[in-house]
Design an enzyme around this catalytic site. Structure first.
Site, PDB file in Angstrom:
ATOM      1  N   TRP A 136       0.819  -1.215   0.000  1.00 29.36           N
ATOM      2  CA  TRP A 136       0.000   0.000   0.000  1.00 29.36           C
ATOM      3  C   TRP A 136       0.853   1.266   0.000  1.00 29.36           C
ATOM      4  O   TRP A 136       0.537   2.238  -0.690  1.00 29.36           O
ATOM      5  CB  TRP A 136      -0.983  -0.003   1.162  1.00 29.36           C
ATOM      6  CG  TRP A 136      -1.997  -1.105   1.048  1.00 29.36           C
ATOM      7  CD1 TRP A 136      -2.193  -2.124   1.927  1.00 29.36           C
ATOM      8  CD2 TRP A 136      -2.923  -1.322  -0.017  1.00 29.36           C
ATOM      9  NE1 TRP A 136      -3.187  -2.959   1.479  1.00 29.36           N
ATOM     10  CE2 TRP A 136      -3.657  -2.498   0.287  1.00 29.36           C
ATOM     11  CE3 TRP A 136      -3.207  -0.651  -1.209  1.00 29.36           C
ATOM     12  CZ2 TRP A 136      -4.652  -3.005  -0.548  1.00 29.36           C
ATOM     13  CZ3 TRP A 136      -4.203  -1.148  -2.044  1.00 29.36           C
ATOM     14  CH2 TRP A 136      -4.906  -2.319  -1.715  1.00 29.36           C
ATOM     15  N   LYS A 142     -11.994  -1.880   6.572  1.00 24.02           N
ATOM     16  CA  LYS A 142     -11.202  -2.834   7.340  1.00 24.02           C
ATOM     17  C   LYS A 142     -11.722  -2.891   8.786  1.00 24.02           C
ATOM     18  O   LYS A 142     -12.058  -3.939   9.282  1.00 24.02           O
ATOM     19  CB  LYS A 142      -9.715  -2.458   7.329  1.00 24.02           C
ATOM     20  CG  LYS A 142      -9.134  -2.199   5.947  1.00 24.02           C
ATOM     21  CD  LYS A 142      -9.057  -3.441   5.087  1.00 24.02           C
ATOM     22  CE  LYS A 142      -8.903  -3.164   3.610  1.00 24.02           C
ATOM     23  NZ  LYS A 142      -7.703  -2.457   3.193  1.00 24.02           N
ATOM     24  N   ASP A 195      -1.515   6.486   6.400  1.00 23.29           N
ATOM     25  CA  ASP A 195      -2.626   5.624   6.001  1.00 23.29           C
ATOM     26  C   ASP A 195      -2.884   4.684   7.180  1.00 23.29           C
ATOM     27  O   ASP A 195      -2.045   3.856   7.517  1.00 23.29           O
ATOM     28  CB  ASP A 195      -2.204   4.842   4.747  1.00 23.29           C
ATOM     29  CG  ASP A 195      -3.234   3.813   4.292  1.00 23.29           C
ATOM     30  OD1 ASP A 195      -4.258   3.636   4.974  1.00 23.29           O
ATOM     31  OD2 ASP A 195      -3.003   3.181   3.233  1.00 23.29           O
TER      32      ASP A 195
END
Ligand code: PLP
Length: 360
Positions: free
Chosen positions: A101, A195, A171
């Site tokens: 990511w 998530k 993030d």
């Protein structure tokens, strides 16, 4: 009704109380005679929903008044572009690459300016967090970027990097609200909610006010300009209204559990059950350097791909879903977010023990 234990990395398990409440309100939301999916985002009822969601999140995270909270669309991935577009004044940013990511975020930023990689753990398949106490932070960097919890590899920054005075952008898609956070350590915190918080379709950005500017990169789409969204209180266009409504319910659920300190204690206890077993097992091994282990995502392997596949298959039959590791890593991964009950992990470990016994 048969609920499985869902170890998916995302979209992921949600609290059953929240789902039940949403079901109860589905046809008639609090006397409006319609569901939240059907109502105007300009209605009084929805205004109350979004304001309450923001207020509850602010309370949970203790977000200072000089930070804006934006409810946006496009997932976490769209912020990979919004971040450089809104923050690059000098056209330079420093990225710490600890997984797929952050790598994707860095690659996207490189389309808009210079995106230096000042540290990386790619050399060991991202199984650790590099020492970030004295990195070569660029003098003219507009920000330093991290992915706080690495969903795929199962590592987390237990200590924040020394940014040498530069703004830190994080993030937190896969560990937001799993433990207390000192928001003032960051310029920007953002998270896709699917998530640990709610249904896919919402991304929340918590941004220090002075970083929300008019003089952003020339080609920035109106929708990606944080100022557009901040000025319109996240209602510039139709927001992902139903998703925001569910997020608000999850915020209340966390508050009812005792807030972020209680979540942390719950998550530490839960993760320890699994890690302790992995450390004692002859068959199953964790793949991450111990000191950098995530509380949320736990990858593990047997060392034998056929045995891994057999385990995933039999686990599924026994009601443990989505234990297959990420397609780029293989093996297994148990994502044990806030809403995974301790009992789910206890039962998983019991199953792993029995599997090990049966397949010696
Ligand atoms: C899942 C995930 C993403 C991507 O989220 P999308 O909403 O699908 O764009 C980004 N970062 C992290 C840490 C993630 O876990």
């Amino acid at each position: 009704m048969a609920r499985v234990y869902n170890f998916s990395a995302g979209p992921a398990v949600l609290p059953v109380e929240v789902l039940q409440e949403a079901a109860d309100e589905m046809l008639d939301y609090r006397g409006t005679g319609m569901s939240v999916m059907e109502m105007s985002h300009r209605s009084k009822a929805f205004e109350t929903i979004i304001e309450d969601a923001e207020a509850t999140l602010r309370e949970l995270m203790n977000i200072p008044d000089n930070y804006k909270v934006l409810f946006l669309q496009g997932g976490a991935s769209q912020q990979f572009s919004a971040i450089p577009m809104n923050l690059m004044k000098n056209g330079v940013a420093d990225y710490i690459v600890t997984g797929q990511w952050s790598k994707k975020a860095q690659q996207e930023a490189a389309r808009y300016g210079t995106a230096n990689i000042i540290a990386s753990s790619a050399d060991q398949t991202f199984s650790y967090i590099p020492d970030c106490s004295d990195l070569p932070v660029s003098d003219n960097a507009d920000y330093v970027y991290i992915c706080h919890n690495n969903t795929i590899y199962g590592t987390v920054f237990h200590e924040l990097p020394n940014t040498k005075g530069k703004i830190l952008v994080a993030d937190m898609s896969s560990d937001i609200l799993s433990q207390p956070v000192n928001v003032e350590d960051y310029g920007v915190i953002y998270f896709g909610v699917q998530k640990n918080v709610g249904p896919a379709g919402v991304v929340v950005a918590i941004i220090r006010e002075d970083l929300i500017r008019d003089d952003v990169m020339e080609a920035t789409p109106t929708m990606l300009k944080w100022k557009t969204q901040a000025d319109a209180k996240s209602l510039y266009n139709t927001p992902p209204a139903y998703g925001i409504y569910i997020c608000g319910k999850v915020f209340h659920w966390i508050k009812d559990q005792g807030g972020l300190e209680a979540m942390k204690a719950h998550n530490e206890k839960k993760a320890a059950i699994l890690y302790d077993f992995l450390d004692s097992s002859e068959m199953f091994k964790g793949t991450v350097v111990k000191k950098d282990r995530s509380l949320m995502n736990v990858p593990f392997v047997t060392g034998d791909a056929d045995l891994d596949a057999k385990f995933v298959k039999e686990a599924k039959e026994a009601g443990f879903e989505n234990l297959k590791g990420h397609r780029t890593v293989g093996g297994m991964r148990a994502s044990i977010y806030n809403a995974m009950p301790i009992e789910g992990v206890e039962k998983l470990v019991a199953f792993m023990k029995a599997f090990e016994e049966a397949n010696k």
